[in-house]
Write a protein that holds these residues in place. Sequence first.
Motif, PDB file in Angstrom:
ATOM      1  N   ALA A 126       0.831  -1.205   0.000  1.00 52.81           N
ATOM      2  CA  ALA A 126       0.000   0.000   0.000  1.00 52.81           C
ATOM      3  C   ALA A 126       0.866   1.255   0.000  1.00 52.81           C
ATOM      4  N   MET A 127       1.959   1.238   0.770  1.00 52.56           N
ATOM      5  CA  MET A 127       2.869   2.382   0.781  1.00 52.56           C
ATOM      6  C   MET A 127       3.521   2.574  -0.582  1.00 52.56           C
ATOM      7  N   ALA A 128       3.970   1.475  -1.195  1.00 52.51           N
ATOM      8  CA  ALA A 128       4.618   1.564  -2.512  1.00 52.51           C
ATOM      9  C   ALA A 128       3.664   2.138  -3.553  1.00 52.51           C
ATOM     10  N   ALA A 129       2.405   1.704  -3.509  1.00 46.86           N
ATOM     11  CA  ALA A 129       1.427   2.197  -4.479  1.00 46.86           C
ATOM     12  C   ALA A 129       1.212   3.698  -4.313  1.00 46.86           C
ATOM     13  N   GLU A 130       1.138   4.158  -3.069  1.00 45.62           N
ATOM     14  CA  GLU A 130       0.903   5.583  -2.836  1.00 45.62           C
ATOM     15  C   GLU A 130       2.135   6.419  -3.163  1.00 45.62           C
ATOM     16  N   LEU A 131       3.308   5.838  -2.978  1.00 42.65           N
ATOM     17  CA  LEU A 131       4.540   6.533  -3.346  1.00 42.65           C
ATOM     18  C   LEU A 131       4.794   6.484  -4.845  1.00 42.65           C
ATOM     19  N   GLY A 132       4.117   5.576  -5.544  1.00 39.87           N
ATOM     20  CA  GLY A 132       4.341   5.409  -6.969  1.00 39.87           C
ATOM     21  C   GLY A 132       5.668   4.754  -7.279  1.00 39.87           C
ATOM     22  N   THR A 133       6.053   3.780  -6.444  1.00 42.10           N
ATOM     23  CA  THR A 133       7.340   3.120  -6.642  1.00 42.10           C
ATOM     24  C   THR A 133       7.160   1.615  -6.565  1.00 42.10           C
ATOM     25  N   THR A 134       8.206   0.902  -6.902  1.00 40.59           N
ATOM     26  CA  THR A 134       8.269  -0.549  -6.763  1.00 40.59           C
ATOM     27  C   THR A 134       9.537  -0.891  -6.008  1.00 40.59           C
ATOM     28  N   PHE A 135       9.401  -1.662  -4.961  1.00 40.95           N
ATOM     29  CA  PHE A 135      10.579  -2.023  -4.186  1.00 40.95           C
ATOM     30  C   PHE A 135      11.320  -3.174  -4.866  1.00 40.95           C
ATOM     31  N   GLU A 136      12.619  -3.003  -4.987  1.00 44.61           N
ATOM     32  CA  GLU A 136      13.453  -3.985  -5.674  1.00 44.61           C
ATOM     33  C   GLU A 136      14.455  -4.656  -4.743  1.00 44.61           C
ATOM     34  N   HIS A 137      14.607  -4.119  -3.522  1.00 40.85           N
ATOM     35  CA  HIS A 137      15.562  -4.672  -2.565  1.00 40.85           C
ATOM     36  C   HIS A 137      14.887  -4.731  -1.201  1.00 40.85           C
ATOM     37  N   LEU A 138      15.176  -5.762  -0.426  1.00 40.79           N
ATOM     38  CA  LEU A 138      14.608  -5.938   0.908  1.00 40.79           C
ATOM     39  C   LEU A 138      15.739  -6.130   1.903  1.00 40.79           C
ATOM     40  N   VAL A 139      15.757  -5.286   2.942  1.00 35.52           N
ATOM     41  CA  VAL A 139      16.748  -5.370   4.013  1.00 35.52           C
ATOM     42  C   VAL A 139      16.001  -5.603   5.312  1.00 35.52           C
ATOM     43  N   VAL A 140      16.544  -6.450   6.195  1.00 29.73           N
ATOM     44  CA  VAL A 140      15.901  -6.696   7.487  1.00 29.73           C
ATOM     45  C   VAL A 140      16.866  -6.355   8.608  1.00 29.73           C
ATOM     46  N   THR A 141      16.315  -5.757   9.669  1.00 30.87           N
ATOM     47  CA  THR A 141      17.084  -5.433  10.861  1.00 30.87           C
ATOM     48  C   THR A 141      16.253  -5.796  12.080  1.00 30.87           C
ATOM     49  N   GLY A 142      16.843  -5.606  13.263  1.00 29.00           N
ATOM     50  CA  GLY A 142      16.126  -5.902  14.495  1.00 29.00           C
ATOM     51  C   GLY A 142      16.311  -7.351  14.919  1.00 29.00           C
ATOM     52  N   GLY A 143      15.734  -7.671  16.084  1.00 26.72           N
ATOM     53  CA  GLY A 143      15.912  -9.003  16.637  1.00 26.72           C
ATOM     54  C   GLY A 143      15.432 -10.110  15.731  1.00 26.72           C
ATOM     55  N   GLY A 144      14.341  -9.876  15.004  1.00 25.76           N
ATOM     56  CA  GLY A 144      13.805 -10.902  14.123  1.00 25.76           C
ATOM     57  C   GLY A 144      14.707 -11.232  12.954  1.00 25.76           C
ATOM     58  N   ALA A 145      15.653 -10.340  12.634  1.00 25.06           N
ATOM     59  CA  ALA A 145      16.546 -10.580  11.508  1.00 25.06           C
ATOM     60  C   ALA A 145      17.526 -11.711  11.784  1.00 25.06           C
ATOM     61  N   SER A 146      17.649 -12.124  13.038  1.00 22.02           N
ATOM     62  CA  SER A 146      18.552 -13.237  13.363  1.00 22.02           C
ATOM     63  C   SER A 146      17.962 -14.587  12.985  1.00 22.02           C
ATOM     64  N   SER A 147      16.672 -14.627  12.662  1.00 22.38           N
ATOM     65  CA  SER A 147      16.002 -15.882  12.323  1.00 22.38           C
ATOM     66  C   SER A 147      16.196 -16.220  10.848  1.00 22.38           C
ATOM     67  N   ASP A 148      16.877 -17.337  10.571  1.00 24.86           N
ATOM     68  CA  ASP A 148      17.042 -17.774   9.187  1.00 24.86           C
ATOM     69  C   ASP A 148      15.691 -18.106   8.557  1.00 24.86           C
ATOM     70  N   LEU A 149      14.802 -18.698   9.360  1.00 24.16           N
ATOM     71  CA  LEU A 149      13.501 -19.082   8.820  1.00 24.16           C
ATOM     72  C   LEU A 149      12.682 -17.854   8.448  1.00 24.16           C
ATOM     73  N   LEU A 150      12.616 -16.858   9.328  1.00 20.19           N
ATOM     74  CA  LEU A 150      11.849 -15.651   9.020  1.00 20.19           C
ATOM     75  C   LEU A 150      12.445 -14.939   7.809  1.00 20.19           C
ATOM     76  N   THR A 151      13.758 -14.891   7.723  1.00 14.70           N
ATOM     77  CA  THR A 151      14.401 -14.261   6.566  1.00 14.70           C
ATOM     78  C   THR A 151      13.992 -14.957   5.269  1.00 14.70           C
ATOM     79  N   GLN A 152      13.952 -16.303   5.280  1.00 13.36           N
ATOM     80  CA  GLN A 152      13.549 -17.033   4.088  1.00 13.36           C
ATOM     81  C   GLN A 152      12.076 -16.789   3.767  1.00 13.36           C
ATOM     82  N   ILE A 153      11.217 -16.788   4.787  1.00 18.20           N
ATOM     83  CA  ILE A 153       9.792 -16.546   4.551  1.00 18.20           C
ATOM     84  C   ILE A 153       9.581 -15.158   3.963  1.00 18.20           C
TER      85      ILE A 153
END
Length: 475
Positions: free
Chosen positions: A362-389
């Motif tokens: 919804a944010m991308a549509a309102e900004l008129g952009t398309t996200f091409e890269h995904l970066v994760v930070t925070g405690g959840g970024a340590s999870s290999d499973l969450l990163t894959q999902i």
Amino acid sequence: MTRYVVGIDNGSQSSKVTIYDDHGRVCAVGRVPLPSNDSPRPGVVEYPDDVLWESIAEACRRALSDFSGDPRGIVGIGLCTIRFCRAILRSDGSLAQPVQSWMDERVGRPYRAEVPDAAYVTTSSGYITHRMTGNFTDTVANYQGVWPLDAAHWAWSSDEQDYRRTGMPRRMLFDLVMPGEQLGTLTPAAAGSTGLPAGVPVIATANDKAVEALGAGLQDPQSLLLSLGTYIAGMSVGDAGRTGATSFWTNFGAEPGKHLYESGGIRRGMWTVSWFRDLLGEGTVREAESRGESVEELLGREAHGVPAGSDGLLTVPDWLAPAEVPSRKGSILGFDGRQGRAHMFRSILEGIAMTMKERTDAMAAELGTTFEHLVVTGGGASSDLLTQILADVFDLECLRLEGGSSAGRGAAICAAVATGLVPTVSDGVERFAVVTDRTEPIPENTEIYRDLETVYRDVRAATDGIYRRTRETLG
């Protein structure tokens, strides 16, 4: 002599201090957890005593105790603190009353004097700046919410009506500097409390989310950052201060003139994982320990064997109802006898990923952009499973960075640029924000999640009426 910078990340749950060398490498880390907030009456949420400053000072001492370099080589300190807080100070800069948390109802309303000796009203970063430098100076980029600010010009308003509207006369407000500018130098008293050398420049940053985004290397409008903490948010950067948006809101960025766009998020996001872990009890803890694992590692390993979609188990993580739908609750749907704890664990992570995909789309549509890269930070970024999902749900390569606190890294980048350790912010990002691994999406999983997107979008419409009826009966 090797030169170093210090990144201070005063977050909602702990204060973290990291010392980096001039190559952007982590040399030492100190972390001090914050105690629970005080809530003496409904709507009031305060930090007890002087815990913000004391935790930062202790975290500095712990980092230095683990530091093998020469402290005389420390050339700058980047300061990042929790956003949306309000501190009321006496004329000497001491706390006139406890610092108000971002969860306190008062920070969303005009200021009203509650103590007779209040002389200044500022943010958490303003208060800590004074404790460190003795100056009544603050970063403009940590002023979000109810303040008499001219956001377009990154300055205090020139309209007297704004001061009356917010209840904050100009005489009660700190002077403002831009991100990357000097707030002052460390006083001998602050040096005694922190162990850091007196006279070191203290450098302004921004609000904690913007500094986290900088530390995650977010420079490109086509990059999306997912901050996987207690509150999960999606973030992107741009040059324009957007107003009137419905699917995101605009923060000041950690560079002058830059802005951070923040999507709708998930309150109690990664808390949901902790909640489920604790529900499993001591038996699961002992089982994990016997294998040399944490409970999260045990569950993650088991859930790797569960197919995408968790055999029909759907989790919708609405644990805190929005104001517009006060009866809304979270849901776990689709039990049919096949599912066990691994299915539930995977379903919780899938619910987080699917919800954030909907909100960042919804944010991308309102900004008129398309996200091409995904970066994760925070405690959840340590999870290999969450990163894959996340890689599978977003159908994007998912990047993780070297080191711990991204906000601390962002603060260090600001300090490195301000003190000449690196020539530009882009150079600082290249040197400090090092990608450690890249997770590619699994095409067959992506196809399943794409088909499930409309299912997740429809769940709330189906359950809101049910929860409204149960609320009428059960409260």
